[in-house]
Design a protein around this motif. Structure first.
Motif, PDB file in Angstrom:
ATOM      1  N   VAL A 134      70.428  58.115  23.518  1.00  0.00           N
ATOM      2  CA  VAL A 134      70.165  58.075  24.793  1.00  0.00           C
ATOM      3  C   VAL A 134      71.375  59.095  25.425  1.00  0.00           C
ATOM      4  O   VAL A 134      72.570  58.987  25.333  1.00  0.00           O
ATOM      5  CB  VAL A 134      70.498  56.531  25.591  1.00  0.00           C
ATOM      6  N   THR A 135      70.848  60.053  25.985  1.00  0.00           N
ATOM      7  CA  THR A 135      71.608  61.413  26.492  1.00  0.00           C
ATOM      8  C   THR A 135      71.808  61.227  27.860  1.00  0.00           C
ATOM      9  O   THR A 135      71.484  60.393  28.836  1.00  0.00           O
ATOM     10  CB  THR A 135      70.818  62.669  26.152  1.00  0.00           C
ATOM     11  N   ASP A 136      73.144  61.719  28.350  1.00  0.00           N
ATOM     12  CA  ASP A 136      73.493  61.695  29.705  1.00  0.00           C
ATOM     13  C   ASP A 136      72.523  62.117  30.813  1.00  0.00           C
ATOM     14  O   ASP A 136      72.128  61.815  31.875  1.00  0.00           O
ATOM     15  CB  ASP A 136      74.686  62.317  29.986  1.00  0.00           C
ATOM     16  N   ARG A 137      71.524  63.327  30.454  1.00  0.00           N
ATOM     17  CA  ARG A 137      70.609  63.793  30.848  1.00  0.00           C
ATOM     18  C   ARG A 137      69.643  62.818  31.221  1.00  0.00           C
ATOM     19  O   ARG A 137      69.045  62.706  32.348  1.00  0.00           O
ATOM     20  CB  ARG A 137      70.055  65.156  30.234  1.00  0.00           C
ATOM     21  N   GLU A 138      69.326  61.999  30.380  1.00  0.00           N
ATOM     22  CA  GLU A 138      67.963  61.085  30.554  1.00  0.00           C
ATOM     23  C   GLU A 138      68.706  59.995  31.602  1.00  0.00           C
ATOM     24  O   GLU A 138      67.671  59.545  32.312  1.00  0.00           O
ATOM     25  CB  GLU A 138      67.700  60.289  29.154  1.00  0.00           C
ATOM     26  N   VAL A 139      69.795  59.595  31.229  1.00  0.00           N
ATOM     27  CA  VAL A 139      70.487  58.586  32.276  1.00  0.00           C
ATOM     28  C   VAL A 139      70.401  58.966  33.685  1.00  0.00           C
ATOM     29  O   VAL A 139      69.964  58.613  34.580  1.00  0.00           O
ATOM     30  CB  VAL A 139      71.779  58.065  32.028  1.00  0.00           C
ATOM     31  N   GLU A 140      70.622  60.659  33.908  1.00  0.00           N
ATOM     32  CA  GLU A 140      70.693  61.155  35.260  1.00  0.00           C
ATOM     33  C   GLU A 140      69.340  61.053  35.715  1.00  0.00           C
ATOM     34  O   GLU A 140      69.037  60.915  36.852  1.00  0.00           O
ATOM     35  CB  GLU A 140      71.188  62.427  35.150  1.00  0.00           C
ATOM     36  N   GLU A 271      75.284  52.408  33.357  1.00  0.00           N
ATOM     37  CA  GLU A 271      75.447  51.609  32.079  1.00  0.00           C
ATOM     38  C   GLU A 271      74.073  50.532  31.946  1.00  0.00           C
ATOM     39  O   GLU A 271      73.605  50.672  30.699  1.00  0.00           O
ATOM     40  CB  GLU A 271      76.488  50.622  31.982  1.00  0.00           C
ATOM     41  N   LYS A 272      73.508  50.218  32.893  1.00  0.00           N
ATOM     42  CA  LYS A 272      72.269  49.457  32.659  1.00  0.00           C
ATOM     43  C   LYS A 272      71.223  50.264  32.315  1.00  0.00           C
ATOM     44  O   LYS A 272      70.231  49.853  31.347  1.00  0.00           O
ATOM     45  CB  LYS A 272      72.128  48.568  34.262  1.00  0.00           C
ATOM     46  N   ILE A 273      71.076  51.333  32.879  1.00  0.00           N
ATOM     47  CA  ILE A 273      69.911  52.231  32.836  1.00  0.00           C
ATOM     48  C   ILE A 273      70.051  52.942  31.253  1.00  0.00           C
ATOM     49  O   ILE A 273      68.964  52.784  30.539  1.00  0.00           O
ATOM     50  CB  ILE A 273      70.050  53.643  33.600  1.00  0.00           C
ATOM     51  N   ARG A 274      71.280  53.163  30.787  1.00  0.00           N
ATOM     52  CA  ARG A 274      71.529  53.470  29.319  1.00  0.00           C
ATOM     53  C   ARG A 274      71.143  52.254  28.465  1.00  0.00           C
ATOM     54  O   ARG A 274      70.257  52.483  27.405  1.00  0.00           O
ATOM     55  CB  ARG A 274      72.885  53.589  28.980  1.00  0.00           C
ATOM     56  N   GLU A 275      71.294  50.892  28.901  1.00  0.00           N
ATOM     57  CA  GLU A 275      70.924  49.701  28.008  1.00  0.00           C
ATOM     58  C   GLU A 275      69.390  49.607  27.807  1.00  0.00           C
ATOM     59  O   GLU A 275      68.760  49.524  27.079  1.00  0.00           O
ATOM     60  CB  GLU A 275      71.430  48.462  28.515  1.00  0.00           C
ATOM     61  N   GLU A 276      68.635  49.897  29.089  1.00  0.00           N
ATOM     62  CA  GLU A 276      67.144  49.677  29.177  1.00  0.00           C
ATOM     63  C   GLU A 276      66.753  50.875  28.267  1.00  0.00           C
ATOM     64  O   GLU A 276      65.619  50.806  27.693  1.00  0.00           O
ATOM     65  CB  GLU A 276      66.655  49.853  30.572  1.00  0.00           C
ATOM     66  N   LEU A 277      67.108  52.305  28.561  1.00  0.00           N
ATOM     67  CA  LEU A 277      66.488  53.242  27.727  1.00  0.00           C
ATOM     68  C   LEU A 277      66.743  52.757  26.419  1.00  0.00           C
ATOM     69  O   LEU A 277      65.844  53.193  25.472  1.00  0.00           O
ATOM     70  CB  LEU A 277      67.173  54.629  28.102  1.00  0.00           C
ATOM     71  N   LEU A 278      67.753  52.413  25.698  1.00  0.00           N
ATOM     72  CA  LEU A 278      67.912  52.083  24.338  1.00  0.00           C
ATOM     73  C   LEU A 278      67.167  51.227  23.948  1.00  0.00           C
ATOM     74  O   LEU A 278      66.476  51.188  22.746  1.00  0.00           O
ATOM     75  CB  LEU A 278      69.357  51.745  24.175  1.00  0.00           C
ATOM     76  N   LYS A 279      66.907  49.945  24.716  1.00  0.00           N
ATOM     77  CA  LYS A 279      65.960  48.960  24.347  1.00  0.00           C
ATOM     78  C   LYS A 279      64.524  49.538  24.172  1.00  0.00           C
ATOM     79  O   LYS A 279      63.769  49.239  23.267  1.00  0.00           O
ATOM     80  CB  LYS A 279      65.867  47.917  25.231  1.00  0.00           C
TER      81      LYS A 279
END
Length: 352
Positions: A134-140, A271-279
């Motif tokens: 999961v990249t920082d760009r995807e989180v943004e 952090e929550k966004i990163r977790e959901e994207l990873l799942k």
């Protein structure tokens, strides 16, 4: 009760059944006894009509009810004893349903079952697993989506003439053949200019309007328009511009995080966004692996498909497509198709 099994194909078993008259008569007698209490036959006291009179008026109905009860009693026993697990409802064929003259009930039932599948050389099948990150760009990007979803509109004081991208509040009367259509008219209707919520030509004719101005907007609808009331018509909209609004995006800060509920800081949201994207990516990766394995196994084996199961799957697909058409105000003839044509179109997918 006795039965015999006959294999028609690897996916179809025929069950030949004979139920002796004694068992049939037991159910018949019970049915007529119950019926006698409920019905009135002219010339007989309530509950006293003889069976032959009941048979004259209600025979076919009682016979059908008797057959149904006999099936409910015997079919589960037959399936359990023969270790048959039908994929769909049994297909029945009765020689006759006539219980006069001490006749047994004879019928056959076709059970569609899973074919036996033998897979050879399945070890060492090559599979490709997606590299998950999961990249920082995807989180943004997700954070900006969240921001957009929590935006609000506020009125612009002394706005300039309407331009593309503006949010406008309008009243409009819809005229077809010189007659106002109340069901197609609106008050305080908000739209974003350029999004073609009503029609692309509608938006283009709003450009340059000022608050308080009334303008006639004319649109020629095509014959293929889903709304039958508009299809093929030239429609005039008498539009009055009431307000111009602008979208206001919330600041991305800790206060924004707290307003969302269960977060105390913007970093927690990230952090929550990163977790959901990873799942989500892990789930997609697992599904892709299963799909690869499924396709590889299909290539290594062949077997007869259950005919009625495939037909049922095709029918379900057609019904789903018809509902999608109905939501758009269309039918199969409107798209020059038919149920039979669609079923054949869906057959490869149904067989998978």
């Amino acid at each position: 009760m006795k039965f015999e099994l006959e294999e028609i194909s690897p996916t179809e078993k025929k069950i030949n059944v004979e139920i002796p008259h004694e068992e049939v008569e037991k159910i018949l007698s019970k049915k007529y006894k119950e019926l006698r209490k409920r019905v009135k036959i002219k010339g007989f006291r309530p509950g006293k009509a003889p069976r032959f009179m009941l048979e004259r008026f209600y025979g076919p109905q009682v016979n059908q009810e008797t057959v149904q009860e006999l099936l409910e009693i015997n079919i589960p026993k037959i399936l359990e004893e023969s270790e048959i697990e039908p994929l769909v409802e049994l297909e029945y064929d009765f020689e006759e349903i006539d219980f006069k003259g001490q006749k047994p009930l004879k019928f056959s039932a076709i059970a569609e079952v899973k074919p036996e599948i033998t897979i050879e050389d399945y070890r060492g099948i090559p599979l490709k697993k997606e590299v998950i990150e999961v990249t920082d760009r995807e989180v943004e990007e997700k954070l900006q989506e969240l921001r957009e979803n929590n935006a609000y509109l506020e009125t612009v004081e002394e706005p300039p003439p309407v331009k593309e991208g503006d949010f406008v509040v309008i009243d409009f009367d819809t005229m077809i053949d010189g007659e106002k259509k109340d069901d197609l008219s609106a008050v305080d209707f908000t739209l974003e200019v350029g999004k073609a919520q009503i029609h692309a030509d509608f938006d283009s004719q709003l450009l340059g309007m000022k608050v308080g101005e009334t303008r006639s907007v004319k649109i020629q609808y095509s014959p293929e328009t889903p709304n039958k009331e508009l299809a093929g018509k030239e429609v005039e909209f008498k539009v009055t511009l009431e307000e111009v609004k602008q979208k206001v995006l919330p600041e991305l800060d800790d206060e924004f995080a707290r307003d969302l509920g269960d977060f105390s800081s913007l970093e927690e949201i990230k952090e929550k966004i990163r977790e959901e994207l990873l799942k989500m990516k892990e789930s997609r990766s697992e599904n892709m692996l299963r799909e690869q394995l499924f396709n590889a196994l299909l290539e290594r084996t062949s077997f007869e498909l259950p005919r009625r199961l495939v037909e049922l799957e095709m029918a379900l697909m057609v019904e789903q497509f018809k509902k999608q058409l109905e939501a758009r105000g269309l039918t199969l003839p409107d798209i020059h198709s038919s149920e039979d044509a669609l079923k054949e179109q869906y057959r490869p997918e149904a067989e998978r």
